[in-house]
Enzyme design. Structure first.
Site, PDB file in Angstrom:
ATOM      1  N   LYS A  68     -19.516   5.366  -4.195  1.00 52.71           N
ATOM      2  CA  LYS A  68     -20.922   5.299  -3.763  1.00 52.71           C
ATOM      3  C   LYS A  68     -21.845   5.120  -4.977  1.00 52.71           C
ATOM      4  CE  LYS A  68     -20.665   9.326  -1.644  1.00 52.71           C
ATOM      5  NZ  LYS A  68     -19.229   9.581  -1.890  1.00 52.71           N
ATOM      6  N   THR A  69     -21.684   5.988  -5.978  1.00 51.54           N
ATOM      7  CA  THR A  69     -22.506   5.883  -7.185  1.00 51.54           C
ATOM      8  C   THR A  69     -22.254   4.542  -7.875  1.00 51.54           C
ATOM      9  OG1 THR A  69     -22.353   8.278  -7.441  1.00 51.54           O
ATOM     10  CG2 THR A  69     -23.086   7.031  -9.367  1.00 51.54           C
ATOM     11  N   ASP A 113     -28.530  10.931  -5.093  1.00 51.75           N
ATOM     12  CA  ASP A 113     -27.211  11.405  -4.686  1.00 51.75           C
ATOM     13  C   ASP A 113     -27.400  12.662  -3.833  1.00 51.75           C
ATOM     14  OD1 ASP A 113     -24.512  11.235  -4.636  1.00 51.75           O
ATOM     15  OD2 ASP A 113     -24.172  11.790  -6.726  1.00 51.75           O
ATOM     16  N   THR A 162     -22.257  12.726   1.518  1.00 54.57           N
ATOM     17  CA  THR A 162     -20.866  12.869   1.938  1.00 54.57           C
ATOM     18  C   THR A 162     -20.778  12.939   3.462  1.00 54.57           C
ATOM     19  OG1 THR A 162     -21.234  15.161   1.342  1.00 54.57           O
ATOM     20  CG2 THR A 162     -19.827  13.881  -0.098  1.00 54.57           C
ATOM     21  N   ARG A 221     -11.274   7.563  -7.460  1.00 58.48           N
ATOM     22  CA  ARG A 221     -11.440   8.527  -8.553  1.00 58.48           C
ATOM     23  C   ARG A 221     -10.140   9.279  -8.801  1.00 58.48           C
ATOM     24  NH1 ARG A 221     -15.950  12.121  -7.385  1.00 58.48           N
ATOM     25  NH2 ARG A 221     -17.303  10.623  -8.399  1.00 58.48           N
TER      26      ARG A 221
HETATM   27  N1  LIG Z   1     -14.161  -0.166  -5.342  1.00 57.97           N
HETATM   28  C1  LIG Z   1     -13.816   0.294  -6.549  1.00 57.97           C
HETATM   29  N2  LIG Z   1     -13.150  -0.495  -7.422  1.00 57.97           N
HETATM   30  C2  LIG Z   1     -12.770  -0.009  -8.618  1.00 57.97           C
HETATM   31  N3  LIG Z   1     -12.996   1.254  -9.054  1.00 57.97           N
HETATM   32  C3  LIG Z   1     -13.658   2.069  -8.237  1.00 57.97           C
HETATM   33  C4  LIG Z   1     -14.113   1.642  -6.950  1.00 57.97           C
HETATM   34  N4  LIG Z   1     -14.743   2.674  -6.355  1.00 57.97           N
HETATM   35  C5  LIG Z   1     -14.695   3.700  -7.214  1.00 57.97           C
HETATM   36  N5  LIG Z   1     -14.044   3.347  -8.357  1.00 57.97           N
HETATM   37  C6  LIG Z   1     -13.762   4.235  -9.492  1.00 57.97           C
HETATM   38  O1  LIG Z   1     -13.811   5.581  -9.037  1.00 57.97           O
HETATM   39  C7  LIG Z   1     -14.747   6.329  -9.799  1.00 57.97           C
HETATM   40  C8  LIG Z   1     -15.524   7.228  -8.857  1.00 57.97           C
HETATM   41  O2  LIG Z   1     -16.446   6.465  -8.080  1.00 57.97           O
HETATM   42  P1  LIG Z   1     -17.924   6.982  -7.759  1.00 57.97           P
HETATM   43  O3  LIG Z   1     -18.759   5.792  -7.512  1.00 57.97           O
HETATM   44  O4  LIG Z   1     -18.373   7.919  -8.814  1.00 57.97           O
HETATM   45  O5  LIG Z   1     -17.665   7.765  -6.383  1.00 57.97           O
HETATM   46  P2  LIG Z   1     -18.686   8.555  -5.450  1.00 57.97           P
HETATM   47  O6  LIG Z   1     -20.064   8.348  -5.990  1.00 57.97           O
HETATM   48  O7  LIG Z   1     -18.487   7.965  -4.082  1.00 57.97           O
HETATM   49  O8  LIG Z   1     -18.248   9.987  -5.486  1.00 57.97           O
HETATM   50  C9  LIG Z   1     -15.614   5.309 -10.537  1.00 57.97           C
HETATM   51  O9  LIG Z   1     -15.946   5.766 -11.822  1.00 57.97           O
HETATM   52  C10 LIG Z   1     -14.740   4.082 -10.628  1.00 57.97           C
HETATM   53  O10 LIG Z   1     -14.022   4.096 -11.843  1.00 57.97           O
HETATM   54 MG   LIG Z   2     -21.216   9.907  -6.816  1.00 57.34          MG
END
Ligand SMILES: Nc1ncnc2c1ncn2[C@@H]1O[C@H](COP(=O)(O)OP(=O)(O)O)[C@@H](O)[C@H]1O
Ligand SMILES: [Mg+2]
Length: 338
Positions: A68-69, A113, A162, A221
């Site tokens: 998401k981030t 977030d 979430t 992640r």
């Molecule tokens: N679609 C994707 N392709 C490649 N790497 C990804 C992808 N989605 C997430 N990641 C990896 O996973 C890590 C966590 O993602 P993040 O965006 O921080 O998740 P969320 O914000 O949903 O908790 C990122 O730092 C990245 O390295």
């Molecule tokens: Mg995040």
């Protein structure tokens, strides 16, 4: 933190954050999977760029670690705009919100977030900001109070949560596009592991990457984290190359089982089975039994166990499924069979 997995010491966690950043895709083209979401966003961004206008507000929902981030950062980059990061619980009063909003330039992206954790007052003040690009500041008190309307630059709000269920409907309805990010299939996670291995210059065989992907709870992640731990083991215990055997050894040491369930997932299922005869059992009861906040259970653990069919949610509570008994090698309770 709730989504830190694999017995991490605090310094490892810090280390992993930097690692997350190195591996974070910067453009649409690097973001693996979620084809439909990516395609739609690409079109919206393209349209906004052609009009030279702000992108409509976007909300991402889904469990932690699914990107998401990352997608919020990509949107800002693809728009050629600045990204301002904030988080729901950190915006304590409307003054802080106003400070964030008035700093935004035209077409900037404001990422909030955990947007479901905004206080009601802050949330209400956000409405006019995202709808009419203005904030109302009340000066004075009682009958002498006057309202000052402060215009804002047209900007894009990107929210992440979430759980959509926790968002109020007035807020939800103000997003032009609500996107659900789902767990990734093994092939996509394999591609993510291979991409990360490439960036880290690791020698990784395809079957090792697949094995790590399979055991990552559908979550990028976690896939990246398991890759890193596997590298640690491979470097210390052998020549550093990650082949299938090295991957197996490392994953076994990390207590991630063949279905990708970790220690906590198994504890969750065991409590339902051992203490409550397989359920149904209420979430509050489980939270107390596991000494974990209810939110963590609902955001992090349950979605995956439900999606994989280890757990069922009924009106009377959570129940372990036949698949859970089978996976843990436990015989079904007599009471359930009768
Ligand atoms: N679609 C994707 N392709 C490649 N790497 C990804 C992808 N989605 C997430 N990641 C990896 O996973 C890590 C966590 O993602 P993040 O965006 O921080 O998740 P969320 O914000 O949903 O908790 C990122 O730092 C990245 O390295
Ligand atoms: Mg995040």
């Amino acid at each position: 933190m709730a989504d830190e997995r694999g017995a991490l010491t605090p310094d490892k966690v810090e280390d992993d954050r930097g690692f997350d950043l190195t591996l974070r895709p910067a453009r649409f083209a690097d973001y693996v999977g979620q084809a439909k979401l990516k395609e739609n966003l690409r079109i919206f961004v393209d349209a906004a760029n052609r009009r030279d206008g702000a992108l409509d507000h976007v909300l991402f929902c889904g469990p932690p670690g699914l990107g998401k981030t990352t997608m919020a950062c990509i949107l800002a980059t693809e728009l050629g705009s600045n990204l301002v990061m904030a988080s729901g619980p950190a915006i304590e009063h409307k003054g802080q919100l106003a400070a964030l909003l008035t700093k935004l330039s035209r077409r900037d992206v404001l990422f909030i977030d955990e947007i479901h954790r905004l206080t009601p007052v802050v949330e209400e003040n956000l409405y006019t900001a995202i709808e009419d690009f203005r904030i109302d500041i009340v000066q004075g008190e009682g009958p002498y109070a006057t309202t000052l309307q402060l215009p804002l630059q047209p900007f894009t709000l990107v929210g992440a949560t979430t759980r959509t269920g926790l968002l109020t409907s007035p807020l939800l309805s103000r997003f032009g596009y609500v996107a659900r990010i789902d767990y990734y299939p093994t092939e996509e996670l394999t591609a993510i592991v291979e991409r990360s291995a490439g960036l880290l210059k690791l020698q990784t065989s395809h079957d090792a990457a697949t094995e790590i992907a399979k055991r990552s709870r559908g979550t990028p992640r976690i896939a990246n984290r398991l890759l890193r731990r596997t590298r640690d083991f491979a470097e210390v215990l052998s020549d550093g190359r990650i082949d299938l055997k090295a991957a197996h050894d490392a994953l076994d040491r990390l207590d991630v089982d063949s279905a990708g369930l970790d220690e906590m997932d198994r504890r969750f299922l065991r409590i339902v089975i051992d203490h409550y005869k397989g359920g149904p059992v209420g979430i509050e009861t489980l939270a107390a039994a596991l000494s974990e906040p209810r939110d963590t259970l609902e955001d992090v653990y349950e979605p995956f166990l439900l999606q994989q069919g280890f757990l069922a949610r009924t009106a009377r509570g959570r129940m372990a499924t036949d698949k859970a008994y089978e996976h843990l090698g436990i015989k079904q309770h007599q009471a359930r069979l009768l």
